[in-house]
Design an enzyme around this catalytic site. Structure first.
Site: not given
Ligand SMILES: *[C@@H]1O[C@H](CO)[C@@H](O)[C@H](O)[C@H]1NC(C)=O
Ligand SMILES: *[C@@H]1O[C@H](CO)[C@@H](O)[C@H](O)[C@H]1NC(C)=O
Length: 376
Positions: A39, A342, A345
């Site tokens: 990610s 979040d 990240h």
């Protein structure tokens, strides 16, 4: 003491090369980037395969969800822009992709090792590093078969000249921390770094020569892990990060650095750069104010407020019924002041600072001259 970074304005481009197919002939050394990862560098692969992402993701730069686990651009986006290249299209994205300057094989929740579980059981992506490598090979075979009649594909000679970036391993490390603890997880880390090194050798065997490998960020400072992982208050350092988990990260990074040194000896005509993203990110968590930010270990988009503003039951953008009333994890109004978007990240603001420090060349081994990205 906080570290003063050279002021390098990524957005105003390190080189003046245009994003044209002739970039390699002009200023920029690399005409394309092929990225592998999770990610931290997924520009839309996961959400192309498993729609659909919701707001407030993408709110800062893209004005809506853009397949990235952030409010805006990722480090890989800033690097592509600084090289004068378009943002990388995900290999898995069938609509609107342009692969003339590379492709992105990274997906959210990917591991270096082949997963023994399913996305629908533990949330781990099926597109682990070995699968991503196979996808690159398939992509390459298709490009070579075009004989230069390429459309949205690169020229067949791109593979030897491209920059290959790899940033993976964080999910191998974190997915078993709750059950095995740091000491248990450490046992599997040699096979994680071996997987990365084998991938480099495999890519080398099909012509790749330039690699940048990102090490692991200090996950012991992430609001999500500070909330979820067992630890006692003695484990917090003066910056509010967990010492035990961060020392596991340092152990992993040493293994990775050593493994890359071995690969470098074997592949002498390749450039294999170890990028110390860890030091840069740790610096932001420790001294947000020194870098124009306000919050280190607190998530911008989350639920519950408090020190971390993170609740694993109400993840950023989601709503849940909590104690009989519907609660939604919304974004803060000032993501530009946060390191963490979040809870897991980084924000676009942090990513820009990380990319800028990384491209200064001072956080790499061997020392990396940013003019290598663009030879101006
Ligand atoms: C999954 O199992 C295989 C075979 O036992 C093993 O080689 C691999 O490392 C395991 N993967 C993970 C992520 O534990
Ligand atoms: C990585 O390893 C090299 C030796 O191969 C060493 O000089 C360098 O300091 C190491 N970098 C980090 C960040 O540990």
């Amino acid at each position: 003491m906080s570290i003063a970074w050279p002021l390098l304005l990524v957005a105003t481009a390190l080189c003046s090369c245009a994003s044209s197919a002739s970039a390699s002939a002009g200023g920029c050394k690399f005409p394309a980037v092929f990225n592998f990862g999770d990610s931290n560098s997924d520009t839309g692969g996961f959400w192309a395969a498993f729609p659909a992402q919701q707001g407030p993701f993408g709110m800062t730069y893209f004005g809506g969800p853009a397949g990235r686990a952030s409010d805006g651009r990722l480090v890989i986006d800033f690097i592509a822009q600084a090289m004068g290249l378009p943002l990388l299209s995900p290999y898995l994205q069938s609509i609107g992709s342009d692969y003339r300057h590379g492709a992105n094989f990274a997906t959210l929740a990917s591991t270096a090792l082949l997963p023994n579980t399913s996305l629908f059981v533990t949330g781990i992506s099926p597109f682990s590093l070995g699968i991503q490598l196979n996808q690159l090979k398939e992509f390459r075979n298709r490009v070579l078969a075009t004989n230069g009649d390429s459309g949205q594909l690169p020229r067949p000679d791109i593979f030897g000249n491209a920059l290959y970036t790899i940033g993976i391993g964080q999910n191998d490390f974190t997915s078993n921390l709750g059950s095995l603890g740091v000491e248990g997880v450490k046992q599997s880390l040699p096979s994680v770094v071996n997987q990365i090194s084998w991938t480099i050798q495999d890519l080398y065997n099909i012509g790749a020569r330039n690699f940048m490998v990102f090490n692991m960020a200090p996950i012991g400072c992430y609001p999500a892990f500070l909330t979820e992982l067992p630890h006692d208050s003695n484990d917090l350092d003066e910056f509010g990060c967990m010492k035990s988990y961060n020392s596991g990260v340092i152990y992993y990074n040493e293994l990775l650095n050593n493994s890359l040194a071995d690969v470098r000896k074997k592949l002498q005509d390749a450039s294999i750069v170890y990028v110390d993203k860890h030091t840069v990110t740790l610096e932001l968590f420790r001294y947000p104010n020194a870098h124009g930010l306000k919050y280190g270990t607190r998530a911008c988009c989350g639920y519950g407020g408090g020190t971390y503003n993170f609740n694993q039951n109400v993840y950023c953008g989601n709503s849940k019924v909590v104690n009989g009333k519907t609660s939604t994890a919304e974004a803060c109004g000032d993501p530009q002041n946060y390191v963490s978007w979040d809870g897991i990240h980084a924000t676009e603001a942090a990513n820009m600072k990380i990319a800028s420090a990384v491209m200064s060349g001072s956080y790499s081994y061997p020392p990396f001259d940013h003019s290598k990205l663009c030879g101006s």
